[in-house]
Design an enzyme around this catalytic site. Sequence first.
Site, PDB file in Angstrom:
ATOM      1  N   GLU A 308       0.844  -1.213   0.000  1.00 35.84           N
ATOM      2  CA  GLU A 308       0.000   0.000   0.000  1.00 35.84           C
ATOM      3  C   GLU A 308       0.870   1.251   0.000  1.00 35.84           C
ATOM      4  O   GLU A 308       0.561   2.234  -0.669  1.00 35.84           O
ATOM      5  CB  GLU A 308      -0.945   0.019   1.207  1.00 35.84           C
ATOM      6  CG  GLU A 308      -1.950  -1.114   1.243  1.00 35.84           C
ATOM      7  CD  GLU A 308      -2.709  -1.297  -0.058  1.00 35.84           C
ATOM      8  OE1 GLU A 308      -3.097  -0.300  -0.677  1.00 35.84           O
ATOM      9  OE2 GLU A 308      -2.898  -2.457  -0.465  1.00 35.84           O
ATOM     10  N   TRP A 340     -20.568  10.087 -20.909  1.00 40.33           N
ATOM     11  CA  TRP A 340     -21.100   9.972 -19.543  1.00 40.33           C
ATOM     12  C   TRP A 340     -22.546  10.460 -19.519  1.00 40.33           C
ATOM     13  O   TRP A 340     -22.898  11.389 -20.252  1.00 40.33           O
ATOM     14  CB  TRP A 340     -20.256  10.815 -18.579  1.00 40.33           C
ATOM     15  CG  TRP A 340     -18.800  10.449 -18.546  1.00 40.33           C
ATOM     16  CD1 TRP A 340     -17.773  11.115 -19.146  1.00 40.33           C
ATOM     17  CD2 TRP A 340     -18.210   9.326 -17.881  1.00 40.33           C
ATOM     18  NE1 TRP A 340     -16.570  10.483 -18.892  1.00 40.33           N
ATOM     19  CE2 TRP A 340     -16.813   9.379 -18.115  1.00 40.33           C
ATOM     20  CE3 TRP A 340     -18.701   8.277 -17.107  1.00 40.33           C
ATOM     21  CZ2 TRP A 340     -15.919   8.429 -17.621  1.00 40.33           C
ATOM     22  CZ3 TRP A 340     -17.821   7.342 -16.605  1.00 40.33           C
ATOM     23  CH2 TRP A 340     -16.448   7.411 -16.862  1.00 40.33           C
ATOM     24  N   TRP A 393     -15.919  10.342 -13.734  1.00 47.06           N
ATOM     25  CA  TRP A 393     -15.113  10.152 -12.524  1.00 47.06           C
ATOM     26  C   TRP A 393     -14.641  11.487 -11.943  1.00 47.06           C
ATOM     27  O   TRP A 393     -14.405  11.599 -10.740  1.00 47.06           O
ATOM     28  CB  TRP A 393     -13.918   9.225 -12.792  1.00 47.06           C
ATOM     29  CG  TRP A 393     -12.965   9.687 -13.859  1.00 47.06           C
ATOM     30  CD1 TRP A 393     -12.985   9.366 -15.171  1.00 47.06           C
ATOM     31  CD2 TRP A 393     -11.836  10.579 -13.707  1.00 47.06           C
ATOM     32  NE1 TRP A 393     -11.972   9.984 -15.854  1.00 47.06           N
ATOM     33  CE2 TRP A 393     -11.242  10.731 -14.981  1.00 47.06           C
ATOM     34  CE3 TRP A 393     -11.283  11.243 -12.624  1.00 47.06           C
ATOM     35  CZ2 TRP A 393     -10.112  11.532 -15.196  1.00 47.06           C
ATOM     36  CZ3 TRP A 393     -10.160  12.044 -12.830  1.00 47.06           C
ATOM     37  CH2 TRP A 393      -9.589  12.179 -14.104  1.00 47.06           C
TER      38      TRP A 393
HETATM   39  P1  FAD Z   1      -3.714   1.770   5.053  1.00 48.23           P
HETATM   40  O1  FAD Z   1      -4.439   0.643   4.432  1.00 48.23           O
HETATM   41  O2  FAD Z   1      -3.239   1.611   6.431  1.00 48.23           O
HETATM   42  O3  FAD Z   1      -2.468   2.105   4.093  1.00 48.23           O
HETATM   43  C1  FAD Z   1      -1.341   2.877   4.555  1.00 48.23           C
HETATM   44  C2  FAD Z   1      -1.141   4.080   3.697  1.00 48.23           C
HETATM   45  O4  FAD Z   1      -0.834   3.712   2.362  1.00 48.23           O
HETATM   46  C3  FAD Z   1      -2.354   4.986   3.583  1.00 48.23           C
HETATM   47  O5  FAD Z   1      -2.476   5.842   4.685  1.00 48.23           O
HETATM   48  C4  FAD Z   1      -2.100   5.710   2.280  1.00 48.23           C
HETATM   49  O6  FAD Z   1      -1.216   6.798   2.454  1.00 48.23           O
HETATM   50  C5  FAD Z   1      -1.409   4.644   1.451  1.00 48.23           C
HETATM   51  N1  FAD Z   1      -2.375   3.944   0.609  1.00 48.23           N
HETATM   52  C6  FAD Z   1      -3.128   2.878   0.942  1.00 48.23           C
HETATM   53  N2  FAD Z   1      -3.864   2.468  -0.108  1.00 48.23           N
HETATM   54  C7  FAD Z   1      -3.573   3.310  -1.118  1.00 48.23           C
HETATM   55  C8  FAD Z   1      -4.012   3.417  -2.463  1.00 48.23           C
HETATM   56  N3  FAD Z   1      -4.894   2.552  -3.002  1.00 48.23           N
HETATM   57  N4  FAD Z   1      -3.521   4.414  -3.228  1.00 48.23           N
HETATM   58  C9  FAD Z   1      -2.621   5.281  -2.718  1.00 48.23           C
HETATM   59  N5  FAD Z   1      -2.172   5.234  -1.462  1.00 48.23           N
HETATM   60  C10 FAD Z   1      -2.639   4.257  -0.666  1.00 48.23           C
HETATM   61  N6  FAD Z   1      -5.829   7.993  -0.285  1.00 48.23           N
HETATM   62  C11 FAD Z   1      -5.434   9.187   0.180  1.00 48.23           C
HETATM   63  O7  FAD Z   1      -4.509   9.260   0.998  1.00 48.23           O
HETATM   64  N7  FAD Z   1      -6.055  10.340  -0.239  1.00 48.23           N
HETATM   65  C12 FAD Z   1      -7.077  10.332  -1.145  1.00 48.23           C
HETATM   66  O8  FAD Z   1      -7.573  11.400  -1.529  1.00 48.23           O
HETATM   67  C13 FAD Z   1      -7.531   9.061  -1.617  1.00 48.23           C
HETATM   68  N8  FAD Z   1      -8.579   8.973  -2.474  1.00 48.23           N
HETATM   69  C14 FAD Z   1      -8.977   7.739  -2.946  1.00 48.23           C
HETATM   70  C15 FAD Z   1     -10.047   7.661  -3.852  1.00 48.23           C
HETATM   71  C16 FAD Z   1     -10.456   6.424  -4.351  1.00 48.23           C
HETATM   72  C17 FAD Z   1     -11.601   6.366  -5.330  1.00 48.23           C
HETATM   73  C18 FAD Z   1      -9.791   5.254  -3.939  1.00 48.23           C
HETATM   74  C19 FAD Z   1     -10.233   3.917  -4.465  1.00 48.23           C
HETATM   75  C20 FAD Z   1      -8.735   5.315  -3.041  1.00 48.23           C
HETATM   76  C21 FAD Z   1      -8.308   6.542  -2.534  1.00 48.23           C
HETATM   77  N9  FAD Z   1      -7.245   6.654  -1.612  1.00 48.23           N
HETATM   78  C22 FAD Z   1      -6.844   7.885  -1.157  1.00 48.23           C
HETATM   79  C23 FAD Z   1      -6.461   5.455  -1.231  1.00 48.23           C
HETATM   80  C24 FAD Z   1      -6.932   4.714   0.023  1.00 48.23           C
HETATM   81  O9  FAD Z   1      -8.306   4.483  -0.022  1.00 48.23           O
HETATM   82  C25 FAD Z   1      -6.580   5.447   1.328  1.00 48.23           C
HETATM   83  O10 FAD Z   1      -5.223   5.831   1.296  1.00 48.23           O
HETATM   84  C26 FAD Z   1      -6.791   4.536   2.533  1.00 48.23           C
HETATM   85  O11 FAD Z   1      -8.141   4.143   2.610  1.00 48.23           O
HETATM   86  C27 FAD Z   1      -6.380   5.253   3.788  1.00 48.23           C
HETATM   87  O12 FAD Z   1      -6.613   4.455   4.908  1.00 48.23           O
HETATM   88  P2  FAD Z   1      -5.424   3.992   5.843  1.00 48.23           P
HETATM   89  O13 FAD Z   1      -4.579   5.144   6.193  1.00 48.23           O
HETATM   90  O14 FAD Z   1      -6.026   3.204   6.957  1.00 48.23           O
HETATM   91  O15 FAD Z   1      -4.612   3.065   4.844  1.00 48.23           O
END
Ligand code: FAD
Length: 512
Positions: A308, A340, A393
């Site tokens: 992640e 769209w 989107w």
């Molecule tokens: P954890 O699962 O603990 O992961 C640790 C860290 O890894 C996160 O804090 C984040 O910085 C990074 N990370 C994890 N998954 C992703 C991912 N798929 N893409 C990029 N980085 C990731 N994340 C954001 O930080 N800001 C946003 O604006 C954002 N918008 C999103 C929009 C959509 C449509 C989707 C599908 C995902 C988005 N994400 C975004 C990615 C992800 O959903 C979040 O980072 C995550 O839910 C944060 O929860 P956590 O800190 O518990 O993550």
Amino acid sequence: MNTLVWFRQDLRTLDNQALTLACEDAKARGAKLYGVFIASPAQWQTHDMGQRQQRFLLANLNALGERLAALGIPLELMVVPWFNGTAAALKGFCKARGISRIFAGAQVEIDERRRDASLIEKGFPLHLTDEHCILPPGSVVTQGQRAGQGGAMYRVFTPFARRWREIAAARPLWPIPSPAAVAPALSFEPFPFWGDSVANSPGAASKSPGAAVSESDTACANPSEDGALALWPAGEDAALEKLRGFQQRSLARYAERRDFPAIDGTSSLSPYLALGVISPRQCLASLLEAFPEVFVSESSPARTWLNELVWREFYRHLLVAFPSLSMAKNFNPLADAIVWRNDEREFEAWKAGRTGYPLVDAAMRQLQQTGWMHNRLRMVVASFLTKHLLIDWRWGERYFREQLIDGCLAANNGGWQWAAGTGCDAQPYFRIFNPMSQSEKFDPDGRFIRKYLPEIAHWPTKALHQASGTGQVANGLFDNGLSKNDSYPSPIVEHSRARLRALEVMTVMKKG
Ligand code: FAD
């Protein structure tokens, strides 16, 4: 002559190379060290940055101000509504304080990069460091070469992640820098919120600690009134505490629990990472401390979480390699031909959590109430908007950005384009999440849905997984009128018909 550290998306004292270098520079030259943060609310509005994240930013800025004061570094806040006012404001600021060197963390977004390039061109002594990624953009490229020397940015995540791990494993991570005091401790007076009214004012204003504050500055609600701050207390101590708690309690079981929104199975660090209250290197250091084998062992329990962090880097590197991503362009040009539907009433129903699909609606209420949404649900609601409703989107991306406390252009754009099938290494256009089976699989006992949809908490679990529990469509596929008698709406689209419609519209993505 004195030294300045300009804080941007790196609101921390630990593992902040710009701050460390600035401290060293000031000490070596016997110079005074200043800190500054420049708020640009009008510019941020064009970036769709929401009030909630701005308030969270302010709370973290004030926590940073306290820590810097203990190190003898005064932090000042300048409010410069638009980036194009930065040069003039910074010039005056530096002149008044005799500043001849500026240290700051480089940013990946296009407007920020243009602003910095223009400052350097104008002769500002701006020294940029890499603060936001573990491996800087441009350093993970094909053929093991650096960008610009034959290598190119990867367009597929898996080989990027493999190469990323090879490079990261060979790099020493330590020590995480921690600056020492440069002068006797100072007192610090918290900054007020810059507020909406400032966003429209033409000039720049400087607020130093203790400076008089006009009424318009305090017009917005106090940041501590937002419930989100109870979930994400401000400051790097709070962020590190969350990281430690996650490392000790949840990291080992992350892979098996991360997809269930009713379980506190992920780190919830994203709001801190987005503003740089904690660094990704600190996250990696914590991960390696618990699971030193993670780079070499595919079966390491921490491998999924590492992945992640690498996704986060992938999207940031993409933003630098493909600046058009910052300009709301489809990554895949075939997607330009998608027609769209963009039905505004359906968009409103989606935003309000009134689509008639309980998992989608509960997720949208979580976003509204907390400023955060679980990753599994971000994928589900983004797929629902772009495929079931055929809404662009970019509409969803913008709404998320306005609401999210962890809003981040790279991850948000990456996530939305992934879900819509328009992005780099995205979900194929013909894969369409079924919101009902996602619900059965990832919220099996309906605990998450009941928490955010109290009006249907009494329904049997089986009904919670179906669209409105009846399986009936309100008034047909294209009529999105909501049921008048029920406090919970009938579904605005019927799943299998919406799926077929999306497949038809999206065939333009089929490679010729
Ligand atoms: P954890 O699962 O603990 O992961 C640790 C860290 O890894 C996160 O804090 C984040 O910085 C990074 N990370 C994890 N998954 C992703 C991912 N798929 N893409 C990029 N980085 C990731 N994340 C954001 O930080 N800001 C946003 O604006 C954002 N918008 C999103 C929009 C959509 C449509 C989707 C599908 C995902 C988005 N994400 C975004 C990615 C992800 O959903 C979040 O980072 C995550 O839910 C944060 O929860 P956590 O800190 O518990 O993550």
